[in-house]
Design a protein around this motif. Structure first.
Motif, mmCIF file in Angstrom:
data_model
loop_
_atom_site.group_PDB
_atom_site.id
_atom_site.type_symbol
_atom_site.label_atom_id
_atom_site.label_comp_id
_atom_site.label_asym_id
_atom_site.label_seq_id
_atom_site.Cartn_x
_atom_site.Cartn_y
_atom_site.Cartn_z
ATOM 1 N N PRO A 1 27.347 -11.057 -2.331
ATOM 2 C CA PRO A 1 28.093 -9.537 -1.285
ATOM 3 C C PRO A 1 27.520 -9.042 0.027
ATOM 4 O O PRO A 1 26.976 -9.809 0.365
ATOM 5 C CB PRO A 1 26.843 -9.126 -2.551
ATOM 6 C CG PRO A 1 26.073 -10.406 -3.275
ATOM 7 C CD PRO A 1 26.065 -11.155 -2.676
ATOM 8 N N ARG B 1 38.393 -9.191 -11.798
ATOM 9 C CA ARG B 1 38.188 -10.455 -10.971
ATOM 10 C C ARG B 1 38.563 -11.489 -12.071
ATOM 11 O O ARG B 1 38.895 -12.122 -11.083
ATOM 12 C CB ARG B 1 37.041 -10.395 -11.029
ATOM 13 C CG ARG B 1 36.347 -11.813 -10.945
ATOM 14 C CD ARG B 1 36.482 -12.206 -8.706
ATOM 15 N NE ARG B 1 36.162 -12.777 -9.017
ATOM 16 C CZ ARG B 1 37.057 -14.076 -8.306
ATOM 17 N NH1 ARG B 1 38.303 -13.656 -8.812
ATOM 18 N NH2 ARG B 1 36.527 -14.817 -7.978
ATOM 19 N N TYR C 1 30.396 -14.954 -17.925
ATOM 20 C CA TYR C 1 29.461 -15.972 -16.786
ATOM 21 C C TYR C 1 30.367 -15.841 -15.046
ATOM 22 O O TYR C 1 29.918 -15.160 -14.208
ATOM 23 C CB TYR C 1 28.589 -16.223 -16.893
ATOM 24 C CG TYR C 1 28.119 -16.612 -18.026
ATOM 25 C CD1 TYR C 1 27.317 -15.011 -17.735
ATOM 26 C CD2 TYR C 1 27.704 -17.294 -19.206
ATOM 27 C CE1 TYR C 1 25.910 -14.983 -18.967
ATOM 28 C CE2 TYR C 1 27.136 -16.115 -20.147
ATOM 29 C CZ TYR C 1 26.227 -15.945 -20.319
ATOM 30 O OH TYR C 1 25.222 -15.424 -21.513
ATOM 31 N N ARG C 2 31.723 -16.887 -15.277
ATOM 32 C CA ARG C 2 32.346 -16.643 -13.899
ATOM 33 C C ARG C 2 32.791 -15.313 -13.710
ATOM 34 O O ARG C 2 32.609 -15.228 -12.350
ATOM 35 C CB ARG C 2 33.345 -17.338 -13.797
ATOM 36 C CG ARG C 2 34.424 -17.777 -13.186
ATOM 37 C CD ARG C 2 35.265 -18.641 -13.372
ATOM 38 N NE ARG C 2 36.324 -18.833 -11.633
ATOM 39 C CZ ARG C 2 37.628 -18.828 -11.296
ATOM 40 N NH1 ARG C 2 38.052 -19.321 -12.913
ATOM 41 N NH2 ARG C 2 37.998 -18.978 -10.401
ATOM 42 N N ALA C 3 33.451 -14.100 -14.331
ATOM 43 C CA ALA C 3 33.824 -13.138 -13.636
ATOM 44 C C ALA C 3 32.286 -11.784 -13.354
ATOM 45 O O ALA C 3 32.823 -11.671 -12.912
ATOM 46 C CB ALA C 3 34.197 -12.343 -15.157
ATOM 47 N N ILE C 4 31.196 -12.654 -14.002
ATOM 48 C CA ILE C 4 29.876 -11.562 -13.938
ATOM 49 C C ILE C 4 30.071 -11.645 -12.501
ATOM 50 O O ILE C 4 28.958 -11.353 -11.867
ATOM 51 C CB ILE C 4 29.406 -11.409 -14.973
ATOM 52 C CG1 ILE C 4 29.707 -10.763 -15.817
ATOM 53 C CG2 ILE C 4 27.442 -10.982 -14.169
ATOM 54 C CD1 ILE C 4 28.783 -10.682 -17.372
ATOM 55 N N ASP C 5 29.338 -13.127 -12.415
ATOM 56 C CA ASP C 5 28.586 -13.538 -11.675
ATOM 57 C C ASP C 5 29.718 -14.219 -9.834
ATOM 58 O O ASP C 5 29.362 -14.039 -9.084
ATOM 59 C CB ASP C 5 28.563 -15.237 -11.116
ATOM 60 C CG ASP C 5 27.199 -14.891 -12.515
ATOM 61 O OD1 ASP C 5 26.418 -14.168 -12.746
ATOM 62 O OD2 ASP C 5 26.887 -16.387 -13.073
ATOM 63 N N THR C 6 31.131 -13.783 -9.617
ATOM 64 C CA THR C 6 31.570 -13.515 -8.483
ATOM 65 C C THR C 6 32.830 -12.790 -8.756
ATOM 66 O O THR C 6 33.489 -12.865 -7.749
ATOM 67 C CB THR C 6 33.349 -14.760 -9.017
ATOM 68 O OG1 THR C 6 33.700 -14.361 -9.834
ATOM 69 C CG2 THR C 6 32.208 -16.135 -8.682
ATOM 70 N N ARG C 7 32.290 -11.694 -9.568
ATOM 71 C CA ARG C 7 33.072 -10.459 -8.965
ATOM 72 C C ARG C 7 31.964 -9.614 -7.725
ATOM 73 O O ARG C 7 30.867 -9.957 -7.619
ATOM 74 C CB ARG C 7 32.936 -9.224 -10.126
ATOM 75 C CG ARG C 7 32.851 -7.618 -10.088
ATOM 76 C CD ARG C 7 31.141 -6.911 -10.839
ATOM 77 N NE ARG C 7 30.493 -7.139 -10.469
ATOM 78 C CZ ARG C 7 29.615 -6.685 -9.165
ATOM 79 N NH1 ARG C 7 30.439 -6.135 -7.868
ATOM 80 N NH2 ARG C 7 28.607 -7.331 -8.959
ATOM 81 N N LEU D 1 35.284 -6.474 -14.399
ATOM 82 C CA LEU D 1 35.518 -8.301 -14.676
ATOM 83 C C LEU D 1 37.112 -8.168 -14.927
ATOM 84 O O LEU D 1 37.302 -9.290 -14.575
ATOM 85 C CB LEU D 1 34.561 -8.078 -15.654
ATOM 86 C CG LEU D 1 33.135 -7.185 -14.996
ATOM 87 C CD1 LEU D 1 32.277 -7.139 -17.064
ATOM 88 C CD2 LEU D 1 32.542 -8.586 -14.612
ATOM 89 N N PHE E 1 38.161 -13.629 -2.324
ATOM 90 C CA PHE E 1 37.120 -13.598 -2.879
ATOM 91 C C PHE E 1 35.670 -13.905 -2.203
ATOM 92 O O PHE E 1 34.982 -14.859 -2.122
ATOM 93 C CB PHE E 1 36.397 -13.463 -4.454
ATOM 94 C CG PHE E 1 37.166 -12.016 -5.199
ATOM 95 C CD1 PHE E 1 36.755 -10.768 -5.230
ATOM 96 C CD2 PHE E 1 38.201 -13.044 -5.667
ATOM 97 C CE1 PHE E 1 37.960 -10.388 -5.899
ATOM 98 C CE2 PHE E 1 39.264 -12.211 -5.772
ATOM 99 C CZ PHE E 1 38.899 -11.122 -6.058
ATOM 100 N N ASP E 2 34.139 -13.193 -1.449
ATOM 101 C CA ASP E 2 33.372 -13.677 -1.136
ATOM 102 C C ASP E 2 32.468 -14.282 -2.046
ATOM 103 O O ASP E 2 32.176 -13.877 -3.068
ATOM 104 C CB ASP E 2 32.766 -12.895 -0.343
ATOM 105 C CG ASP E 2 33.449 -12.181 1.132
ATOM 106 O OD1 ASP E 2 34.200 -13.031 1.671
ATOM 107 O OD2 ASP E 2 32.734 -11.021 1.372
ATOM 108 N N ASP E 3 32.039 -15.303 -1.435
ATOM 109 C CA ASP E 3 30.527 -15.670 -3.168
ATOM 110 C C ASP E 3 28.974 -15.289 -2.756
ATOM 111 O O ASP E 3 28.730 -15.558 -3.572
ATOM 112 C CB ASP E 3 30.866 -17.480 -1.831
ATOM 113 C CG ASP E 3 29.935 -17.963 -1.103
ATOM 114 O OD1 ASP E 3 29.444 -17.003 0.170
ATOM 115 O OD2 ASP E 3 29.556 -18.671 -0.615
#
Lengths: 229, 229
Positions: B201, B156, B23-29, B153, B197-199
């Protein structure tokens, strides 16, 4: 916000155990057609994997994906009948030995999986103001496919099987699920707890096809099969 | 092989820390357009993320995805010029205020990212023997999109930025990269180490668009916007 770092700073990778988890999900994800258990998914886990899908990239941040969650036996039965029709037609295209092998394959779990999910794409949403979709409008539907792959990986980590049923006529999906003409059915998925995950793709295990090497699909600078970087 | 389990057995989820990693990879991609660092990716990490792509699902196990790795400045410059042409055309479609906002957006990192990757789909490969692609042949190209999302993913988790440039004419990609007419350019990606990485989009942060709620995209049993399960 971006951190006020110097140019020499570099974003760090996840720690090793977290990177391992990502590759574990990718490497052990399977297209599941059998072994679904009758117990329905809990609402918590269902919402977590749908959120994973919803958090996928989308062109121009248009978020065109919509998720039709199907749990009634009646609707699943209609879809199953549509699968049977499409599958008979597909089978007729193979000759003799291949046809026999095809007939022996288990290609869907529509009635066994207590949840089915039809993932559709609304290409007419105004969200995103058209950004990025002038030259390659197909990126709209690609956004929805990214959502499906997110869901698939999250589901694997949750111990949930996902099976993508592509042997369905889009027209049948439009009719049975009342999907407007302009909305595109992208995937019909079976979802559920399963008894086990296979260690190899089912089509490989059944002798239908082998996997090719990584090196055979990487080309250097231009489209040049046979070379590698 | 499947484990010889009783019907009451259930495949277990990953342990909590591993699920968190997914979920971290998905949410912070993020779709990265700025902040690329000049250092090239190591071969190790490049092969790991390409393997992640190659291990994606594909209809009938046909594995239609091919990866053109572009590192030369000359080829990237030609692509950048093609982007500029497409972007001027896209910009012309907006009126006044939106056009000004559009012009201020950073939409690609073709020259800053030391690696570019054009991901293409060969729909004519015999691999897979046609299984699953009779009724929905578009699943061939969807297979390639699944590969892209896997790569995104994995990247990321490795601390690598990926930016999808959709403002390119497919014809330009065919010409510059010598892609045969029957092969479909699916995505043009920028890849590289990044400063951060931006937090959120970028298009949301820039005020171009907001994200919609999860509940607004989930429908119950049939296509019924406004209801939820």
């Amino acid at each position: 916000m971006r951190s006020p770092l110097k140019n020499t700073a570099r974003a760090q990778p996840f720690e090793q155990s977290q990177r391992d988890a990502i590759y574990r999900a990718i490497d052990t994800r399977r297209d599941v057609r059998r072994g679904y258990l009758p117990e329905p998914l809990s609402e918590d886990v269902l919402m977590r994997i749908l959120a994973a899908a919803h958090n996928a990239p989308s062109v121009g941040l248009m978020q065109p994906s919509r998720f039709i969650l199907i749990r009634s036996h009646e609707v699943r039965s209609q879809i199953h009948a549509a699968f049977n029709r499409a599958n008979q037609q597909a089978m007729a295209l193979y000759d003799d030995e291949r046809r026999e092998q095809y007939a022996s394959l288990k290609l869907e779990g529509i009635l066994e999986a207590p949840q089915n999910l039809c993932v559709v794409c609304d290409p007419q949403t105004e969200q995103g103001h058209g950004l990025g979709r002038q030259t390659m409008p197909e990126t709209i539907v690609y956004s929805t496919v990214c959502a499906i792959q997110n869901l698939w990986l999250a589901a694997r980590a949750e111990g949930i099987g996902v099976g993508w049923v592509s042997i369905l006529s889009p027209g049948d999906l439009h009719t049975i699920l009342n999907i407007p003409a302009h909305v595109i059915p992208v995937a019909y998925l079976c979802l559920g707890y399963v008894d086990a995950f296979d260690d190899r793709p089912e089509l490989e295990r059944a002798g239908w096809e082998h996997r090719r090497s990584l090196q055979s699909v990487i080309f250097d600078e231009t489209y040049t099969p046979g070379t590698k970087p």
